[in-house]
Write a protein that holds these residues in place. Sequence first.
Motif, mmCIF file in Angstrom:
data_model
loop_
_atom_site.group_PDB
_atom_site.id
_atom_site.type_symbol
_atom_site.label_atom_id
_atom_site.label_comp_id
_atom_site.label_asym_id
_atom_site.label_seq_id
_atom_site.Cartn_x
_atom_site.Cartn_y
_atom_site.Cartn_z
ATOM 1 N N ARG A 113 0.126 -7.242 3.352
ATOM 2 C CA ARG A 113 0.257 -5.463 3.320
ATOM 3 C C ARG A 113 1.352 -5.488 2.431
ATOM 4 N N PHE A 173 -10.512 0.809 2.881
ATOM 5 C CA PHE A 173 -9.515 -0.442 2.418
ATOM 6 C C PHE A 173 -10.192 -1.055 1.011
ATOM 7 N N LEU A 227 -6.555 -9.286 5.367
ATOM 8 C CA LEU A 227 -6.330 -7.872 5.766
ATOM 9 C C LEU A 227 -7.766 -7.347 5.951
ATOM 10 N N ARG A 277 -3.411 0.525 14.254
ATOM 11 C CA ARG A 277 -2.536 -0.498 15.058
ATOM 12 C C ARG A 277 -1.615 0.037 15.813
ATOM 13 N N TYR A 286 -3.557 2.049 8.588
ATOM 14 C CA TYR A 286 -2.956 0.758 9.243
ATOM 15 C C TYR A 286 -2.308 1.335 10.594
ATOM 16 N N THR A 304 -9.000 -5.995 9.649
ATOM 17 C CA THR A 304 -9.463 -4.791 9.932
ATOM 18 C C THR A 304 -10.953 -4.905 10.670
ATOM 19 N N GLN A 333 -3.893 3.793 2.665
ATOM 20 C CA GLN A 333 -3.908 2.377 3.354
ATOM 21 C C GLN A 333 -2.991 2.126 4.432
ATOM 22 N N TYR A 334 -1.573 2.599 3.947
ATOM 23 C CA TYR A 334 -0.487 2.165 4.932
ATOM 24 C C TYR A 334 -0.690 3.126 6.194
ATOM 25 N N THR A 340 5.230 -3.289 9.043
ATOM 26 C CA THR A 340 3.801 -3.619 9.399
ATOM 27 C C THR A 340 3.704 -5.135 10.172
ATOM 28 N N SER A 362 -13.388 2.255 7.986
ATOM 29 C CA SER A 362 -12.023 1.828 7.628
ATOM 30 C C SER A 362 -12.178 0.598 6.681
#
Length: 946
Positions: free
Chosen positions: A352, A56, A120, A191, A187, A124, A183-184, A347, A52
Amino acid sequence: MPSSVDDQVLDFYATLFDLIFSEPFRGRISEQRRLKPVIRQVEAAADAASSSLTRFFLNQKLSEATVEEILRGFAAIGELLELENIANPNVTTEEIVENVLSRLPCPQTVQQTHGPVYRLALYTVVQVLMLVGPVMAEWQKLNFSSTFELPGRVVNKLNEISNQIDAQGKSGQAGADESYELQYRDYLLQRFHRVEAGTVRMTTNLDVDLRELFVMPRVVVRKLSQDADETEADASVSLMSLAAARRLYGERNNHNEMLQQIIKGEEPEEKLPPTALEQVKCSDRNVIVGLPGAGKSTFFEWLQVKLASVEEKFILGDQQAIPLLLRVRQLDLQNLPKGAALIEKATASKDRADLMPDGWIERQMQAGRILFMLDGLDETEPELWDKYLIPWLFDLLKRYPKCHYLISSRPVGYPPGLLHQQKFIECNLLDFNESQIQEYTRHWCTAIRLARNESETEARREGEGDGNRIVENFKDHPYISNLARNPLMLSAICLVNYFEGGSLPEDRALLYRLCVEGLLHNWDQRRGILSEFGFDEKLRTCREVALAMQAEDRAEYDAVQVQEIFATVLGDSERAARLLEHIRYRTGLLLERRPGIFGFAHLTFQEYLAARAVHEGNRLGVDKKQLVQEHDDGRWKEVIALYSGLATTPAVRDLIEQLITQPDTESLSEVLTEAYFSAGLELAQDQDLRRRVLERVAIAPGSKVTESLNRFPLEEVTPIANTLVSCIRSNIHLSEAYRFLVLNPTRVNINLLLEKLQKWESMTPVQVSEIIYLLHTFAPDEILADIAKKTNLYTSIGPTFRDTQIYYSQAEIAFMGLSSRDFAKRQIVEGFEAVFHIVMSVFCNSESFSNPVLRSVERFFQGELTEVPTPKNLETKQEFALLARKLAAHLKSIKLDEQPIKFREGAIKALNNWANLLEGVKPEEKISRKSASVKTQTNRTKPKKR
C-alpha cells in the motif's frame, strides 16, 4: 476487446461466489422454490462485494486489459478456497492471502509493472470473502431458513461501506492524491472496523463491530504541580507499592461522582469533563494518559475508523481529517518511519505504501490534514525512548506544525509536563462511571449476539436485557464494581458471564478464578492457540510471583525477579525464559507495564493468586497462621477474604476462630467480617459461630472503611450493639457497636445505656465517652436532667485515642452530643439547660480544648450544625449570655496547641454573637462591654489535669 473494469469485476465475483457458495448449496436444497431465493441472495452478496475491488482498480487507473490479466491470475482461487476456510474465525486474512499467493503467484507480465496491485487486489478479495463466509456457513447450518436475515444484513453493510467511500470521492477531484486518499480510507474502514469480543490477548472466536462495542470515555486535563512531577518521577524509577496500586485502581474519581449527579438531574459543583473526542477536537495537541485497560487504544482505533468513513466530521485543512495511527510497540525505534514508511506502518502493508503517489503523505501533513496518532508512548525501553522515539516525535512536530497530534501513554513512565513545552494538553482518561458501565455491558451483549448471527431486532432487544442483568448482579458487590470501572476488566466480567451461561457468580473468589483462568489460558484454548506450557504450570508460576509480590508489598516486579521465580518453580531456567516470553505476549494476566517491569492486570488478581498460594502451599511458607497474626497489615486484608472463599470449611473455621481471639487492631472488624461473609454456606449456618463473630466485631474498633455491623440484619445486630457498646478494650477508635447506634438512632436502647452509666467510674475514658455521646445526642430531656446531677462525670478525663487525638474532659464529648441534637423541634427545657450549664462551666475552667470541640463550638453557635437553641426564661437567657461571654474571654486568655488555635477566633466571635442574640442586641449594633462574671448555684470543680 475487454469489457469495462466494473463488468469484469462483477463477472469475476459472480463466478467466485457461485463456486464457493451457490454450487455447494445446490446439492443441499432439493426444492427449486427454496433454492432460487438462496441463489439470488448469494448473487446480491457477490454484486455488493465487488464494489471495493472495482473501486481499487479504478483508483489505480488500470486499463481494462490489465484488469483482465489480473483477474485471470485469480481464476483458480475458487478451487483453492472452501467455505470452511473462509468461515474459520481462527484464521486471519493475512494467513489465507499468503497461502493463496504461494499457489497463485503474480503472473510475470503483471509482476513487472503491477506486482503490489496484484497482491492488494487479492487481499481485497479474501477480506470480503471472510466477511461473507461466516454468515453463509451459519445460514447453511440453519437449513437456509427464510427468516434468517444475516445475508441481507451483510449486503447492506457492504453497500453502506461503498456508499460512504463513493460519497467522499464525489466531493473531491479525480487527481492521483484524491484517488489514493479514497483507497487509504477504504482500507482503514474495512480492515479495522472489527475487533475481538474479548480483551487484550483474551480471545474468543467472535469478532464484533468496534462501532457497536465502543463507549466514549471522558478525560480531565492534568494539573501540573511539583508534587506530581516528583511522584511520577519516583514511579518511573521504582517499583510500585501495594498502597500506590490501590490508589490507582481503587480510588473513586470526583469527576465520576459528578457524572452521576448529571445523570440524576442534579446540578454538579464543577463543569462536566469533556469526552475524549471533544478534547481532541478542541486542542490540536493532546496526550491521553490512562491505566492499562482504560480504553486508550480502543479510542484511537474507533477514531481512526470514524474519521476514515466520515461518520465523524472532523475538519482539518478545510477538508475531512485523514487519520494516521501508529503503535509504538510495532515500530523499530532504531529505524523510525518517515515519508512513505509512515503509511507502511499505519497499514502494515508495504504494497500500500508503494502505491502511494510520491510525496502524498508529506503534502497532507504540510497542509495540516493529518490527525497523527501515536499509541503507547511508554511501550519501549527507556534508553531507546530518550535516544530515538522522542527526538523523532519532536522532529515531526517541527516539520509539520499544522497537523493535529494525539498521543497515549500509561501513567507509569510518563512524567507530567514531558510534552508541555511542545504545547500538548495532558489529560487523564477517567474510569467508567455507572452509566458507562451499563452502556458498555449492553453494547457488548448486543455486539456478541450480532456476531452470533442473531436477527438485529432480537440482538438489540435481548442484548440490552443481558447487559442490564449483568450490571444488576454485581452493582452491590463493591469489589466487582470497582473492577468494572476499567473497560478491560469489564470485558472480562462480560466474557465470564457469557461463558458461564449468563449468571455472574455470587462469590467474588469464583469470579476472579474464572477471570484469571481465562486471561491466563482458557481464552487461547477456545481459539485453538496452543502452547508448550500447560495451565497448571502457568498457574503455579504466577501464583508464586503473586505471593512474593504481596509479601514484599509490591504491585510490580522486574523481569529478572519474575524469571527467577519461574525458574525455581519449573526447575529449568531455559523454560522459565520461554514462559516469561509467553506470558509477555500471549496472556492478559501478568502484563509488562513498562519495559522490564511486570504487574498483574488488576491488583485483585494478584491478591486472589496469593490467596490460592496460601491455600495450596507455597515456597515462602506463608500459611493461615501468618495471615491471622498479620491481619492488620494492608498486604493481607483482601488475601484473607479470598482465602476464606477458597479454603476448606475446617480451615476457614479455624482462621475465623483465630481472628476472634486477636487483640484489637484498626482493621480487625473489617477483616473478620469479610472473612466470615466470604466463607461457605456451611459456616453461615453455624449460629454459635455467627453470634461470636458479631460480638467480636461489635466491641472492635470501628473500621475507617466500612460499617461492618451493617452487613448483618438490623434486628440481629440491635441487641448485641446495645449490650456491648462501651465494652471496647482499646483506644484505637470508638467501637463498631457505637458506630452502628449512631447510624441507627431508632435502635438505641436509652434505658440500657443508663444502666451502664451507673458504673462509669470503673470504665475507661473511651468506654465512658461512647455512652456520654449517645445519651446527650438521643436521650429525652427528662433523662438529661438526671444525668446533669453527675457533676464529676463531666469533669472526668476525656478519651485519648491512639492517633493522638486528646479530649480534655467528658464535658467535651457531652457538648459534641448536644450539638448533634435537633433543636428545630425542641425548646430548651430543664434537662438540657442543666447539662448545658455544666458543660459551659467546665469549659470556662478548662486549661485547653481539643480541635474537634473547638470547631464544634464555632459551628454550633453559628447555627451550622443545628438551629441554635434559645431559652424562653429571661433570667436563663441572661445567665447563658454571661457564660458565653466568659467562655469567649477564657478562650482569648488560654494558650492553645498549634492545631486548634486556627478555630479560636471563629469560636470567640460565634459565642459573642449568641450572647448578643440572648440579650436582644441587634447584629449591626456595636457591642462594647466588659466581660461579666458568672455566679453559679453550685461550686464547680476544674476538670482533672491531663
